[in-house]
Design a protein around this motif. Sequence first.
Motif, PDB file in Angstrom:
ATOM      1  N   TRP A  15       0.838  -1.197   0.000  1.00  0.00           N
ATOM      2  CA  TRP A  15       0.000   0.000   0.000  1.00  0.00           C
ATOM      3  C   TRP A  15       0.873   1.246   0.000  1.00  0.00           C
ATOM      4  N   VAL A  18      -1.575   8.005   0.325  1.00  0.00           N
ATOM      5  CA  VAL A  18      -2.092   8.974  -0.645  1.00  0.00           C
ATOM      6  C   VAL A  18      -2.274  10.337   0.001  1.00  0.00           C
ATOM      7  N   GLN A  29      -3.405   3.812  -1.197  1.00  0.00           N
ATOM      8  CA  GLN A  29      -3.765   3.151  -2.452  1.00  0.00           C
ATOM      9  C   GLN A  29      -2.988   1.843  -2.557  1.00  0.00           C
ATOM     10  N   ARG A  30      -3.683   0.778  -2.974  1.00  0.00           N
ATOM     11  CA  ARG A  30      -2.998  -0.484  -3.167  1.00  0.00           C
ATOM     12  C   ARG A  30      -2.013  -0.359  -4.328  1.00  0.00           C
ATOM     13  N   ALA A  33      -3.166  -0.192  -7.798  1.00  0.00           N
ATOM     14  CA  ALA A  33      -4.074   0.930  -8.077  1.00  0.00           C
ATOM     15  C   ALA A  33      -5.529   0.515  -8.228  1.00  0.00           C
ATOM     16  N   PHE A  36      -8.466   1.180  -2.540  1.00  0.00           N
ATOM     17  CA  PHE A  36      -8.028   2.158  -1.557  1.00  0.00           C
ATOM     18  C   PHE A  36      -8.392   1.652  -0.165  1.00  0.00           C
ATOM     19  N   LYS A  38      -9.115   3.310   3.560  1.00  0.00           N
ATOM     20  CA  LYS A  38      -9.308   4.535   4.333  1.00  0.00           C
ATOM     21  C   LYS A  38      -9.305   4.139   5.805  1.00  0.00           C
ATOM     22  N   ALA A  84     -11.232   0.973  -6.380  1.00  0.00           N
ATOM     23  CA  ALA A  84     -10.888   2.287  -6.921  1.00  0.00           C
ATOM     24  C   ALA A  84     -11.791   2.623  -8.102  1.00  0.00           C
TER      25      ALA A  84
END
Length: 267
Positions: A15, A18, A29-30, A33, A36, A38, A84
């Motif tokens: 990860w 961001v 973000q992984r 891409a 995500f 949070k 994403a």
Amino acid sequence: MDLAFVFLEKLHSSWVPVRSGESGNIVFQRADAQAFAKIAPAAHHTELAEERDRLIWLQGRGVACPEVISWREEQEGACLVMTAIPGVPAADLSGAHLLKAWPSMVAQLNAVHSLSLEECPFERRLSGMFARAVDVVSRNAVNPDFLPDEDKHTPQPDLLARIERELTVRLEQESTELTVCHGDPCMPNFMVSAETLQCTGLIDLGRLGKADRYADLALMIANADGSWTCPDEAERAFDILFTSLGIDAPDRERLAFYLRLDPLTWG
């Protein structure tokens, strides 16, 4: 122990950090891409759970938005992992490119506004948002960075009193135009394909709920304002938005009211 480490070590993939959100959330973000994560501290666990619940409810309802992959809770906080949405934030576009993307962005917002009120379990009505503003002001917690320049040095109780003077009229209007709203349709929350300049979806839906559609329209217009390079672009975008909604004479005072209210509800 670092909050991000608590969760990311259990996700078994790489990860990349961001950003950190205004709420104190941290976003990763992984590496591929495609997702995500949070992460919210314990103090903001409830807000992140509200975003999770809304994303789950939205699936299959015709709104392009992230899908929930996983949810984890620990004593330190919570972690929401979601797919994403491809593209770049509309905030990153030039004024000319934003104008090309604008009709598709309006269409995505209209997809939210067209959701069934009867089926929507989430509330964001004016009465609740005013109560939130009362709480934020009572704690002297309004972020001055969210206020327009002319209001930055005005005492917070005075800003709240200005809202209260219009409240009865705005509540009556809301009752006739209640819809399902995004809640924060600012330019960073619209994703757009850099190649086609078509909106690919919406993100940050933690404030979605039943509200006056003017609350969404005011934020979308005002947040885009800094992207336009000339008044003609701003006026064209304004016309596209309201024409698509069948509103021949937009109520500019009503738009201004919601712009004054919104900064008081964060904190």
